[in-house]
Design a protein around this motif. Sequence first.
Motif, PDB file in Angstrom:
ATOM      1  N   ALA A 548       1.231  31.008 -13.943  1.00 14.87           N
ATOM      2  CA  ALA A 548       0.345  29.968 -14.473  1.00 14.87           C
ATOM      3  C   ALA A 548       0.791  28.579 -14.028  1.00 14.87           C
ATOM      4  CB  ALA A 548       0.300  30.058 -16.000  1.00 14.87           C
ATOM      5  N   ALA A 549       2.105  28.326 -14.087  1.00 21.88           N
ATOM      6  CA  ALA A 549       2.610  27.013 -13.685  1.00 21.88           C
ATOM      7  C   ALA A 549       2.384  26.776 -12.197  1.00 21.88           C
ATOM      8  CB  ALA A 549       4.095  26.901 -14.023  1.00 21.88           C
ATOM      9  N   MET A 550       2.665  27.782 -11.387  1.00 24.55           N
ATOM     10  CA  MET A 550       2.467  27.628  -9.949  1.00 24.55           C
ATOM     11  C   MET A 550       0.989  27.496  -9.587  1.00 24.55           C
ATOM     12  SD  MET A 550       5.058  27.231  -8.134  1.00 24.55           S
ATOM     13  CE  MET A 550       6.667  26.880  -8.839  1.00 24.55           C
ATOM     14  N   SER A 551       0.131  28.108 -10.358  1.00 22.36           N
ATOM     15  CA  SER A 551      -1.302  27.947 -10.135  1.00 22.36           C
ATOM     16  C   SER A 551      -1.712  26.495 -10.355  1.00 22.36           C
ATOM     17  CB  SER A 551      -2.088  28.859 -11.076  1.00 22.36           C
ATOM     18  OG  SER A 551      -3.473  28.675 -10.924  1.00 22.36           O
ATOM     19  N   THR A 552      -1.163  25.861 -11.391  1.00 19.60           N
ATOM     20  CA  THR A 552      -1.452  24.448 -11.638  1.00 19.60           C
ATOM     21  C   THR A 552      -0.926  23.576 -10.509  1.00 19.60           C
ATOM     22  OG1 THR A 552      -1.431  24.773 -14.039  1.00 19.60           O
ATOM     23  CG2 THR A 552      -1.050  22.534 -13.240  1.00 19.60           C
ATOM     24  N   VAL A 553       0.282  23.872 -10.034  1.00 23.59           N
ATOM     25  CA  VAL A 553       0.855  23.093  -8.936  1.00 23.59           C
ATOM     26  C   VAL A 553       0.014  23.254  -7.668  1.00 23.59           C
ATOM     27  CG1 VAL A 553       2.883  22.807  -7.456  1.00 23.59           C
ATOM     28  CG2 VAL A 553       3.179  23.190  -9.912  1.00 23.59           C
ATOM     29  N   ARG A 554      -0.461  24.452  -7.431  1.00 18.51           N
ATOM     30  CA  ARG A 554      -1.317  24.669  -6.249  1.00 18.51           C
ATOM     31  C   ARG A 554      -2.638  23.905  -6.376  1.00 18.51           C
ATOM     32  NH1 ARG A 554       0.769  30.028  -7.057  1.00 18.51           N
ATOM     33  NH2 ARG A 554       2.332  30.504  -5.464  1.00 18.51           N
ATOM     34  N   CYS A 555      -3.183  23.849  -7.594  1.00 17.43           N
ATOM     35  CA  CYS A 555      -4.389  23.046  -7.808  1.00 17.43           C
ATOM     36  C   CYS A 555      -4.119  21.572  -7.498  1.00 17.43           C
ATOM     37  CB  CYS A 555      -4.867  23.185  -9.250  1.00 17.43           C
ATOM     38  SG  CYS A 555      -5.680  24.752  -9.625  1.00 17.43           S
ATOM     39  N   ALA A 556      -2.937  21.101  -7.892  1.00 20.68           N
ATOM     40  CA  ALA A 556      -2.578  19.709  -7.604  1.00 20.68           C
ATOM     41  C   ALA A 556      -2.453  19.485  -6.106  1.00 20.68           C
ATOM     42  CB  ALA A 556      -1.278  19.355  -8.322  1.00 20.68           C
ATOM     43  N   ASN A 557      -1.872  20.428  -5.390  1.00 21.65           N
ATOM     44  CA  ASN A 557      -1.789  20.316  -3.929  1.00 21.65           C
ATOM     45  C   ASN A 557      -3.180  20.297  -3.300  1.00 21.65           C
ATOM     46  OD1 ASN A 557       0.943  20.181  -2.715  1.00 21.65           O
ATOM     47  ND2 ASN A 557       1.326  21.991  -3.979  1.00 21.65           N
ATOM     48  N   ALA A 558      -4.102  21.062  -3.888  1.00 20.58           N
ATOM     49  CA  ALA A 558      -5.470  21.077  -3.372  1.00 20.58           C
ATOM     50  C   ALA A 558      -6.134  19.717  -3.550  1.00 20.58           C
ATOM     51  CB  ALA A 558      -6.279  22.160  -4.084  1.00 20.58           C
ATOM     52  N   VAL A 559      -5.860  19.047  -4.670  1.00 22.75           N
ATOM     53  CA  VAL A 559      -6.395  17.698  -4.895  1.00 22.75           C
ATOM     54  C   VAL A 559      -5.854  16.732  -3.848  1.00 22.75           C
ATOM     55  CG1 VAL A 559      -6.338  15.720  -6.477  1.00 22.75           C
ATOM     56  CG2 VAL A 559      -6.826  18.020  -7.350  1.00 22.75           C
ATOM     57  N   VAL A 560      -4.554  16.816  -3.582  1.00 23.81           N
ATOM     58  CA  VAL A 560      -3.943  15.940  -2.576  1.00 23.81           C
ATOM     59  C   VAL A 560      -4.561  16.211  -1.209  1.00 23.81           C
ATOM     60  CG1 VAL A 560      -1.789  15.370  -1.375  1.00 23.81           C
ATOM     61  CG2 VAL A 560      -1.792  15.710  -3.866  1.00 23.81           C
ATOM     62  N   GLU A 561      -4.713  17.481  -0.892  1.00 19.55           N
ATOM     63  CA  GLU A 561      -5.278  17.846   0.408  1.00 19.55           C
ATOM     64  C   GLU A 561      -6.725  17.351   0.541  1.00 19.55           C
ATOM     65  OE1 GLU A 561      -4.763  19.251   4.158  1.00 19.55           O
ATOM     66  OE2 GLU A 561      -3.243  19.390   2.571  1.00 19.55           O
ATOM     67  N   TYR A 562      -7.477  17.434  -0.538  1.00 21.54           N
ATOM     68  CA  TYR A 562      -8.889  17.043  -0.495  1.00 21.54           C
ATOM     69  C   TYR A 562      -9.056  15.525  -0.388  1.00 21.54           C
ATOM     70  CZ  TYR A 562     -13.774  16.541  -1.962  1.00 21.54           C
ATOM     71  OH  TYR A 562     -15.114  16.211  -2.021  1.00 21.54           O
ATOM     72  N   HIS A 563      -8.281  14.778  -1.180  1.00 15.82           N
ATOM     73  CA  HIS A 563      -8.473  13.320  -1.234  1.00 15.82           C
ATOM     74  C   HIS A 563      -7.647  12.557  -0.192  1.00 15.82           C
ATOM     75  CE1 HIS A 563     -11.075  12.996  -4.797  1.00 15.82           C
ATOM     76  NE2 HIS A 563     -10.434  14.077  -5.234  1.00 15.82           N
ATOM     77  N   LYS A 564      -6.699  13.216   0.454  1.00 17.90           N
ATOM     78  CA  LYS A 564      -5.943  12.642   1.572  1.00 17.90           C
ATOM     79  C   LYS A 564      -5.384  11.246   1.249  1.00 17.90           C
ATOM     80  CE  LYS A 564      -8.429  15.147   5.195  1.00 17.90           C
ATOM     81  NZ  LYS A 564      -9.069  16.102   4.255  1.00 17.90           N
ATOM     82  N   PRO A 565      -4.389  11.158   0.384  1.00 20.63           N
ATOM     83  CA  PRO A 565      -3.839   9.838   0.027  1.00 20.63           C
ATOM     84  C   PRO A 565      -3.260   9.089   1.226  1.00 20.63           C
ATOM     85  CG  PRO A 565      -2.442  11.632  -0.786  1.00 20.63           C
ATOM     86  CD  PRO A 565      -3.711  12.258  -0.336  1.00 20.63           C
ATOM     87  N   TRP A 566      -2.799   9.782   2.258  1.00 21.65           N
ATOM     88  CA  TRP A 566      -2.283   9.105   3.438  1.00 21.65           C
ATOM     89  C   TRP A 566      -3.383   8.324   4.163  1.00 21.65           C
ATOM     90  CZ3 TRP A 566      -2.057  14.283   2.355  1.00 21.65           C
ATOM     91  CH2 TRP A 566      -3.015  15.109   2.955  1.00 21.65           C
ATOM     92  N   SER A 567      -4.614   8.793   4.046  1.00 24.60           N
ATOM     93  CA  SER A 567      -5.732   8.044   4.630  1.00 24.60           C
ATOM     94  C   SER A 567      -6.141   6.885   3.722  1.00 24.60           C
ATOM     95  CB  SER A 567      -6.928   8.967   4.858  1.00 24.60           C
ATOM     96  OG  SER A 567      -6.617   9.979   5.793  1.00 24.60           O
ATOM     97  N   LEU A 568      -6.150   7.126   2.408  1.00 25.99           N
ATOM     98  CA  LEU A 568      -6.505   6.071   1.467  1.00 25.99           C
ATOM     99  C   LEU A 568      -5.531   4.902   1.552  1.00 25.99           C
ATOM    100  CD1 LEU A 568      -7.313   8.335  -1.631  1.00 25.99           C
ATOM    101  CD2 LEU A 568      -8.974   7.158  -0.169  1.00 25.99           C
TER     102      LEU A 568
END
Length: 657
Positions: A548-568
């Motif tokens: 469950a915890a790793m699933s949440t962390v993976r969801c967070a990685n998906a948010v980072v991948e989608y919103h691309k903070p390095w581009s922002l």
Amino acid sequence: MAASLLRQNKVLYFFGFGRKAHDLIVTSNRTIMTSRARMERVVEDLQKNPYFEKYAQKIAKLQETSPEEFLSRCEEKERKIREEKVFFTHPKKTSKSQSLWKTMSHVWRSSRLRNQSFIRSYSQMASKTKYITTPIFYVNAAPHIGHLYTAVVADCIAKFNQMQGHQTVLNTGTDEHGNKVQRAAKQLSLPVDLYCELTSKKFREMCEHFQVDYTNFIRTTEPHHQKTVQYFWKLLEEKNHIYKGKYTGWYCVPDEAFLFDQDLVDKKTPSGDTIKVSAESGHPVEWTEEDNYKFRLSSFQDDLRHWLKDEKVVQPSVYHKILSQWVEDERCLADLSISRPRSRAPWGIRTPSDPDQTIYVWLDALVNYLTVLGYPHREFKQFWPPTVQVIGKDILKFHGIYWPAFLMAVGLEPPKTLLCHSHWTVDNEKMSKSKGNVVSPFDAAKQFSADGLRYFLLRDSVPHNDANYSTERVLNVLNSELADTLGNLINRCTGKLVNPKQEIPSAAGHGRFLKSEVAQSLRASMEALGDTAKQHYESFYVHHVVDAAMSTVRCANAVVEYHKPWSLRKEPDNEAAVAELKAVIALALEATRISALVLYPVMPALSTVVLDFLNVPMNERSWKHTKPVYLNSTASTESEPFGHSNTIIFPKIKLAA
């Protein structure tokens, strides 16, 4: 008539229904009840008593009596119980009510333990105190990863309960008596007491190295434990649960157990001889004839059946089923030899009344769970009975049959839960010295770190099946989950190219900003994680907690991948991009904070590093803080700096070729 009433009065109180039970007694012509409403209330209360069903028929036999005289005797009995000042007395000074247990049933069903005031006081205390134990580890060899696994399972349960706000006691230690210990010391040409001290120290060091935060570490060679064991023996003796007899049969020295013919198989030795060995352990047995003391185990079948009516007392269910089958097998409930001739087993605690006998190592060892709480002094009751006793499947019989029977015999509650786990194999083979595949936890920690090894053992195992240890598997799990998933998430949000101010944007201020589907999924995962993990911890499925915890962390990685903070980050003058950037970092680090809290019982050192890095105050690390802060209307909306500059939480492991 008077003698009959007295017997009935005694029996009723021994069954544990106390004052209200006499209201149920009726004659053939009239009832004792003063009103139908009162009768209904009393019957309802009685039916809530867990032992009502078991003794209903026996109560019914007491119906033909004089109500007035019966009530008078009940009230007098109850008055005497209230006036008792001390719960435990020395066996030689037992009260009349205690001495009746020589021929009657067991004190654990008596009104002294089952009256309503005791139940009320215990229920108020149960939610605040938790007593968790490991088995005490036998010092015939150094620790291996199987010992560590048992210890970290218990520690994980204890840490979770501490985060819940419970007052928690965790006990562990070493079992240091028996012929196996004596033989191990002889092989190393060491005095037995010195050998025990050195080996026990290794187990203590294992606990400390892997942050198994025990409350007490007991050694069975300690004088106060020996006194407790002898007191316990005297109590069994006083209550007529021990008798002297002769044993003739097969004895397995390595297992410290007597075995039946059905428990044996023939085995060829390298020299071509045929010997008998234990079918379960494979250890050789020897024919033994000797006088010793026996415990009346056969008289406890009904009590054990009743204890096992609640399937939660032994988990997982596969072991509850095994234990239930054993209880129905008369061979498993044959009267138990609980002493050895001192001439054959000198390294043990002497029986109090016979200096030529020593106490069976398993009776000695099991009493440790009482010793550490201060038994027989009153303070032990604060944490009794044990909340969870963690054991391996090889000692299920000792803890699931002998131990509860011993406790019932002296009037104590059996454990609330036995958590029985399976074993660890190494590269799909059973660990053994002869194969040279015994894994030292200290050596493994040098490769994978102490917390990395804890994480793997708890993450890659299930209680009901054997788990497999392999270097390749450990490497893959740790690199994939701790380095590439959790560690990488933190790195992506804290690097200076993305986060030049090195700050933690407030999740309270920015957590609801993102409207993307991945962000909504992450918020849903974060909001459910605390409750989901709590259910899994309480069911003892720690691997599901990690999932469950790793699933949440993976969801967070998906948010980072989608919103691309390095581009922002490349649009510092774009207010919308700046706001989105802060929201991505805030949401991802909030997911990290919650996951670190949830995983603290699994990997305390690594979680502490993460929480320190995220500047989480010590008073905000309890289970109630696993809820996202953006759900808290009073949470601060100000950004904070990192707690320290090191963002390498778990470096990727590369083993030398």
